[in-house]
Design a protein around this motif. Structure first.
Motif, mmCIF file in Angstrom:
data_model
loop_
_atom_site.group_PDB
_atom_site.id
_atom_site.type_symbol
_atom_site.label_atom_id
_atom_site.label_comp_id
_atom_site.label_asym_id
_atom_site.label_seq_id
_atom_site.Cartn_x
_atom_site.Cartn_y
_atom_site.Cartn_z
ATOM 1 N N PHE A 27 0.617 -0.961 -0.074
ATOM 2 C CA PHE A 27 -0.057 0.249 -0.342
ATOM 3 C C PHE A 27 1.169 1.278 -0.051
ATOM 4 C CE2 PHE A 27 -0.494 2.043 4.724
ATOM 5 C CZ PHE A 27 0.584 1.369 4.882
ATOM 6 N N LEU A 28 0.111 2.273 0.589
ATOM 7 C CA LEU A 28 1.328 3.162 -0.428
ATOM 8 C C LEU A 28 0.607 4.144 1.386
ATOM 9 C CD1 LEU A 28 0.163 4.706 -3.675
ATOM 10 C CD2 LEU A 28 2.640 3.991 -2.701
ATOM 11 N N LYS A 66 5.722 2.607 -7.991
ATOM 12 C CA LYS A 66 5.937 1.727 -9.812
ATOM 13 C C LYS A 66 6.100 0.421 -9.066
ATOM 14 C CE LYS A 66 7.661 4.742 -12.212
ATOM 15 N NZ LYS A 66 9.230 5.131 -13.224
ATOM 16 N N ALA A 67 6.562 0.189 -7.640
ATOM 17 C CA ALA A 67 6.448 -0.773 -7.382
ATOM 18 C C ALA A 67 5.010 -1.431 -6.712
ATOM 19 C CB ALA A 67 7.492 -0.609 -5.609
ATOM 20 N N ALA A 68 4.343 -0.622 -5.897
ATOM 21 C CA ALA A 68 3.726 -1.184 -5.047
ATOM 22 C C ALA A 68 3.212 -1.568 -6.116
ATOM 23 C CB ALA A 68 2.884 -0.042 -4.085
ATOM 24 N N ARG A 69 2.336 -0.783 -6.933
ATOM 25 C CA ARG A 69 1.441 -1.144 -8.791
ATOM 26 C C ARG A 69 1.833 -2.433 -8.963
ATOM 27 N NH1 ARG A 69 0.503 4.653 -11.742
ATOM 28 N NH2 ARG A 69 -1.324 5.253 -10.028
ATOM 29 N N LEU A 70 3.322 -2.363 -9.030
ATOM 30 C CA LEU A 70 3.931 -3.597 -10.136
ATOM 31 C C LEU A 70 3.964 -4.891 -9.054
ATOM 32 C CD1 LEU A 70 7.609 -3.155 -11.412
ATOM 33 C CD2 LEU A 70 5.089 -4.954 -12.149
ATOM 34 N N ALA A 71 3.758 -5.004 -7.269
ATOM 35 C CA ALA A 71 3.380 -6.024 -6.436
ATOM 36 C C ALA A 71 2.542 -6.533 -6.699
ATOM 37 C CB ALA A 71 3.978 -5.321 -5.193
ATOM 38 N N ASP A 98 -2.635 0.591 -15.513
ATOM 39 C CA ASP A 98 -2.922 -0.224 -16.192
ATOM 40 C C ASP A 98 -4.171 0.748 -15.516
ATOM 41 O OD1 ASP A 98 -1.905 -1.509 -18.301
ATOM 42 O OD2 ASP A 98 -2.492 -3.152 -17.839
ATOM 43 N N ALA A 99 -5.402 1.130 -15.389
ATOM 44 C CA ALA A 99 -6.613 1.551 -15.184
ATOM 45 C C ALA A 99 -7.060 0.375 -13.911
ATOM 46 C CB ALA A 99 -7.431 2.074 -16.039
ATOM 47 N N ASP A 100 -7.100 -1.091 -13.938
ATOM 48 C CA ASP A 100 -7.464 -2.283 -12.658
ATOM 49 C C ASP A 100 -6.098 -1.784 -11.731
ATOM 50 O OD1 ASP A 100 -5.010 -3.425 -14.105
ATOM 51 O OD2 ASP A 100 -6.380 -4.908 -13.751
ATOM 52 N N ILE A 101 -5.080 -1.886 -11.843
ATOM 53 C CA ILE A 101 -3.827 -2.258 -11.327
ATOM 54 C C ILE A 101 -4.423 -0.384 -10.382
ATOM 55 C CG2 ILE A 101 -1.462 -1.876 -10.750
ATOM 56 C CD1 ILE A 101 -3.009 -4.264 -11.398
ATOM 57 N N LYS A 102 -4.631 0.775 -10.965
ATOM 58 C CA LYS A 102 -4.407 1.911 -9.932
ATOM 59 C C LYS A 102 -5.210 2.146 -9.005
ATOM 60 C CE LYS A 102 -2.505 4.740 -14.420
ATOM 61 N NZ LYS A 102 -2.619 5.794 -14.748
ATOM 62 N N ALA A 103 -6.918 1.367 -9.972
ATOM 63 C CA ALA A 103 -7.839 1.086 -9.297
ATOM 64 C C ALA A 103 -7.970 0.243 -7.651
ATOM 65 C CB ALA A 103 -8.941 0.752 -9.524
ATOM 66 N N GLU A 104 -6.562 -0.848 -7.922
ATOM 67 C CA GLU A 104 -6.429 -1.279 -7.284
ATOM 68 C C GLU A 104 -5.513 -1.355 -5.897
ATOM 69 O OE1 GLU A 104 -7.604 -4.477 -6.455
ATOM 70 O OE2 GLU A 104 -6.279 -5.259 -4.712
ATOM 71 N N LEU A 105 -4.829 -0.209 -6.148
ATOM 72 C CA LEU A 105 -3.756 0.486 -4.962
ATOM 73 C C LEU A 105 -4.769 1.503 -4.180
ATOM 74 C CD1 LEU A 105 -1.234 0.339 -3.524
ATOM 75 C CD2 LEU A 105 -0.032 1.623 -5.655
ATOM 76 N N ARG A 153 -8.253 0.468 2.286
ATOM 77 C CA ARG A 153 -8.226 -1.120 3.337
ATOM 78 C C ARG A 153 -7.194 -0.583 3.984
ATOM 79 N NH1 ARG A 153 -7.546 -3.951 -1.899
ATOM 80 N NH2 ARG A 153 -9.315 -4.522 -3.127
ATOM 81 N N ALA A 154 -6.237 -0.223 3.992
ATOM 82 C CA ALA A 154 -5.688 0.462 5.130
ATOM 83 C C ALA A 154 -6.132 1.308 6.088
ATOM 84 C CB ALA A 154 -4.034 0.793 4.525
ATOM 85 N N LYS A 155 -6.534 2.110 5.615
ATOM 86 C CA LYS A 155 -7.722 3.123 6.990
ATOM 87 C C LYS A 155 -8.634 2.390 7.151
ATOM 88 C CE LYS A 155 -6.579 7.019 3.222
ATOM 89 N NZ LYS A 155 -7.795 7.944 2.862
#
Lengths: 197, 197
Positions: free
Chosen positions: B39-40, B92-97, B149-156, B162-164
């Motif tokens: 997460f970020l 970028k690393a978070a989106r890749l993971a 990709d939009a789906d990965i951006k949305a997922e992050l 979820r973290a909050k």
């Protein structure tokens, strides 16, 4: 002179309660002697722009801290009661602790204050509570008059300067030689390090 | 289904490096399985009024953290090299993971990123570094295209929400049932707790 460890604490600090209750046993088991150093975090936090406890400024951090304290005190069989007000005004307790020069009595008074505050949820700025803590350490309530004395006020001011000089930014902190360790989680590392110098 | 532990990490977080390198071994030794949750912290810190890492905003805390990391990595025989820039951009690393769905490969990629960043002081926002980390996990560099990709951006974005919702305010964090544990120092407690529910 054997291995030495400085224990820096603010009486308002929750996690310092955990260390106060175990440091003598943990350190003496390894042959390390402890120097109890009361100070005030308030002036250090103020320099960071905080006019309140970070546990109040950042609510998620605060909620977590109280739950963490519940878990840790339960695991260590320590009584725990959240005081009505947090952080408490730790000024009088800090001045009193400095006025007690005998190391064992200062330690005993300190443990009594933390037990009253976080074990029983009492107000440690209350002179009656402090008088009971003095009695627990075998000391006279007459010592309360020292709270307003100029030499003790100056000594506490100096303690805060000494804390800053050591790079201290939170409590509990432990110092051995030039190494600073922050948090009850680092107490055992600090004791081990003290043995190496 | 056996005991489960969620491991929440931000790739810019120094202490998360420590947990990433030991969590699988520590958890599997107790029969606990780990769910790796990138997460970020940036959006959470921003809500607290921080536009930078608290280790930069509060210099004494930052100096301490780097020294603490030096000591802890030395004690654990982990390579440690402070990156030139801190905090690094972990987007970028978070989106890749997140784009790596296979748990073992996500874990392997994550360890490779932390090793590059804090073991070798490299820049994890660099596509070449990330491509090497993918290769370390047996993955194709083609995955880099998923970053936009939009789906990965949305997922992050969802991961941060979820973290909050879990009350997370720092990294690493560990969640088992309704209990939150913060910091590498709480990893063993978190694993033990996961076994009780």
């Amino acid at each position: 002179m054997g291995a030495q460890l400085e224990f820096w604490f603010d009486f308002a600090s929750t996690y310092s309660y955990l260390s106060a209750m175990r440091i003598e046993q943990a350190a003496s088991a390894k042959g390390v002697s402890v120097s109890w150093q009361p100070f005030l975090l308030g002036p250090i936090f103020a320099e960071q722009g905080w006019k309140n406890s970070p546990f109040n400024i950042y609510p998620a951090k605060g909620r977590y801290m109280w739950r963490d304290m519940e878990r840790l005190t339960a695991a260590r069989d320590l009584p725990f009661q959240r005081p009505a007000a947090f952080p408490q005004n730790s000024l009088k307790a800090a001045r009193l602790a400095l006025a007690i020069e005998a190391p064992d009595q200062r330690a005993e008074f300190t443990r009594a204050v933390y037990a009253a505050e976080f074990g029983a949820g009492r107000d440690i700025s209350d002179a009656e509570v402090l008088a009971e803590c003095l009695a627990d350490a075998g000391l006279s309530p007459d010592l309360l008059t020292r709270i307003g004395d100029a030499d003790i006020k100056a000594e506490l001011f100096e303690q805060v300067e000494r804390a800053k000089a050591r790079g201290i930014f939170g409590a509990p902190s432990f110092v051995a030689g030039d190494e600073l360790f922050w948090g009850d989680d680092r107490l055992d590392d600090a004791i081990s390090y003290a043995l190496t110098i």
